[in-house]
Design a protein around this motif. Structure first.
Motif, PDB file in Angstrom:
ATOM      1  N   PRO A  26       0.832  -1.204   0.000  1.00 55.76           N
ATOM      2  CA  PRO A  26       0.000   0.000   0.000  1.00 55.76           C
ATOM      3  C   PRO A  26       0.868   1.256   0.000  1.00 55.76           C
ATOM      4  N   MET A  27       0.308   2.356  -0.497  1.00 59.22           N
ATOM      5  CA  MET A  27       1.014   3.628  -0.455  1.00 59.22           C
ATOM      6  C   MET A  27       1.265   4.005   0.997  1.00 59.22           C
ATOM      7  N   ARG A  28       2.498   4.436   1.297  1.00 58.47           N
ATOM      8  CA  ARG A  28       2.870   4.719   2.682  1.00 58.47           C
ATOM      9  C   ARG A  28       3.138   6.216   2.843  1.00 58.47           C
ATOM     10  N   VAL A  29       2.388   6.851   3.754  1.00 61.86           N
ATOM     11  CA  VAL A  29       2.473   8.296   3.967  1.00 61.86           C
ATOM     12  C   VAL A  29       2.777   8.565   5.436  1.00 61.86           C
ATOM     13  N   TYR A  30       3.806   9.390   5.688  1.00 59.95           N
ATOM     14  CA  TYR A  30       4.161   9.778   7.050  1.00 59.95           C
ATOM     15  C   TYR A  30       3.876  11.267   7.241  1.00 59.95           C
ATOM     16  N   LEU A  31       3.184  11.595   8.337  1.00 56.49           N
ATOM     17  CA  LEU A  31       2.891  12.981   8.704  1.00 56.49           C
ATOM     18  C   LEU A  31       3.711  13.324   9.945  1.00 56.49           C
ATOM     19  N   ILE A  32       4.629  14.279   9.813  1.00 66.70           N
ATOM     20  CA  ILE A  32       5.586  14.590  10.869  1.00 66.70           C
ATOM     21  C   ILE A  32       5.123  15.812  11.652  1.00 66.70           C
ATOM     22  N   TYR A  33       4.989  15.678  12.972  1.00 67.29           N
ATOM     23  CA  TYR A  33       4.612  16.809  13.816  1.00 67.29           C
ATOM     24  C   TYR A  33       5.531  16.863  15.031  1.00 67.29           C
ATOM     25  N   GLY A  34       5.463  17.961  15.788  1.00 66.19           N
ATOM     26  CA  GLY A  34       6.230  18.109  17.018  1.00 66.19           C
ATOM     27  C   GLY A  34       5.298  18.264  18.203  1.00 66.19           C
ATOM     28  N   SER A  35       5.845  18.141  19.411  1.00 67.59           N
ATOM     29  CA  SER A  35       5.006  18.167  20.615  1.00 67.59           C
ATOM     30  C   SER A  35       4.943  19.542  21.271  1.00 67.59           C
TER      31      SER A  35
END
Length: 418
Positions: A26-35
């Motif tokens: 499957p298409m793999r998508v990463y969403l990067i955030y900070g705390s």
């Protein structure tokens, strides 16, 4: 001999390129955030919700990058400053981060590579953090990269536009122009119709539902209903002063206390002492949209996320900046809101409470005339288009490789036959 060679030769052997193509991951998508704060994570969750709804077979993950790069301590200090309303310290934290950033980049990249090594390779990476974008791109060169800017503008304190390889997604015209001025090619700068917020804010309750909920809260019918909302980490004493000022003016008051348990307990004591107050308290909730629809006006800080949520909910805003202290990334928000008569600013809690019903109604007309913000759906379409183009390119490459493989196999078999 000829029959035996034909039996041995299999165009669709288990390790052939074509069969690998037919059984794709499957298409793999990463969403990067900070705390640091809650806005980056809220936007990441919003986009993930829409992408998963439209592409249920995709592997989509939100990743808090702060622990991996050693920024968790700084984020905790930032959140503490927000809770205590130590707004003068926050610019110093940003300056320190900007100053030390070049010196710690090698260590950050090493830690990022360690993090990526324990995870499957990404097809698309969407960064929702400032400061770290060059390192994210360098440590994942095989992915498609987007930077979803969650502020109204790029600022020195919150640097978003840092690398010519970025494809930035801008929610304001000013941010779009900044991208071009800082040297990004026009095809790498995309303007959306606003900031990315949760799709829940696009689901409206009808009048009957709102009236029923309001009656359950036991609010006065003809009084102004104010939602006090400072995001995920509201300042304790500033919020309390604001709530008391609004109650004294006869408002119905809803308070979202977020992750500030001390604030919730403090206001619960106030409610117990004066049970006749029209005061409703809520800790952290994902149902902010309902409370915005119940209110006549949203009162809080000029944060880009909270302001955008209020405006999509078609509610005017009162922006409280005690003593005129505004964070770098919030200044442009305040200026835009006031220039378009969508809200007013106040430097004291009492000043915020004195905004009249007539003034709120005047701002309401301007809010109703706003064009619709569909940014979360627009960004989802942009990501889908990029992902599909990447898939087509992979298929094209693997088909060519498969054709070469077949050609070589045919040559080998012809050699055997001769």
């Amino acid at each position: 001999m000829l029959l035996k060679c034909c039996e041995d030769f299999n165009y669709f052997s288990p390790d052939s390129s074509l069969q690998r193509l037919m059984v794709r991951k499957p298409m793999r998508v990463y969403l990067i955030y900070g705390s640091g704060g809650g806005g980056h994570k809220a936007s990441a969750n919003a986009l993930m919700d829409v992408l998963l709804q439209r592409n249920p077979d995709w592997d989509i993950r939100t990743i808090n990058i702060s622990p991996a790069v050693g920024a968790e301590g700084g984020d905790k200090l930032y959140n503490l400053c927000m809770e205590k309303n130590w707004s003068l310290i926050i610019p110093l934290l940003h300056k320190a981060a900007t100053f030390f950033s070049p010196f710690v980049q090698p260590l950050i990249k090493k830690r990022m590579r360690d993090m990526w090594s324990s995870m499957p390779e990404a097809d698309v990476i969407i960064s929702l953090v400032p400061f770290l974008n060059p390192s994210i791109i360098e440590t994942q060169p095989g992915a498609i990269h987007f930077t979803l800017i969650t502020d109204f503008t790029h600022t020195e304190g919150h640097p978003w536009i840092q690398d010519h390889r970025q494809h930035i997604l801008c929610g304001t015209e000013e941010c779009y122009e900044q991208g071009l001025q800082l040297g990004l090619p026009v095809e790498k700068v995309t303007r959306t119709s606003g900031m990315v917020i949760s799709p829940r804010f696009y689901q409206s309750l009808d009048r009957a539902e709102l009236k029923e909920i309001s009656m359950q809260l036991d609010f006065r019918v003809n009084s102004i209903t104010s939602l006090v909302f400072f995001g995920g980490v509201p300042p304790t004493y500033a919020t309390r002063r604001l709530v008391v000022a609004l109650l004294r003016k006869g408002h119905n008051v809803i308070v979202i206390c977020g992750n500030n348990e001390g604030l919730l307990q403090d206001l619960c004591k106030l409610k117990l002492k004066y049970p006749e107050l029209c005061l409703y308290l809520k800790n952290f909730t994902r149902d902010v949209s309902t409370y915005m629809q119940l209110s006549d006006v949203v009162v809080g800080k000029p944060g880009p996320g909270a302001i955008s949520e209020a405006l999509v909910s078609r509610r005017p805003v009162i922006m409280l900046a005690e003593g005129g202290k505004v964070m770098d990334q919030e200044r442009s928000v305040m200026q835009w809101v006031e220039a378009n008569n969508l809200g007013v600013s106040a430097t004291r809690a009492q000043e915020a409470a004195e905004v009249s019903k007539e003034r709120i109604m005047d701002m309401q007309r301007a809010v109703d005339a706003l064009p619709e913000n569909r940014a979360v759906f627009e960004v989802a379409e942009i990501v889908e288009t990029a992902a599909k183009n990447r898939l087509r390119e992979k298929i094209r490459t693997e088909k060519l490789a498969h054709e070469v493989e077949i050609d070589l196999d045919l040559r080998d078999n012809n050699a055997l036959l001769t």
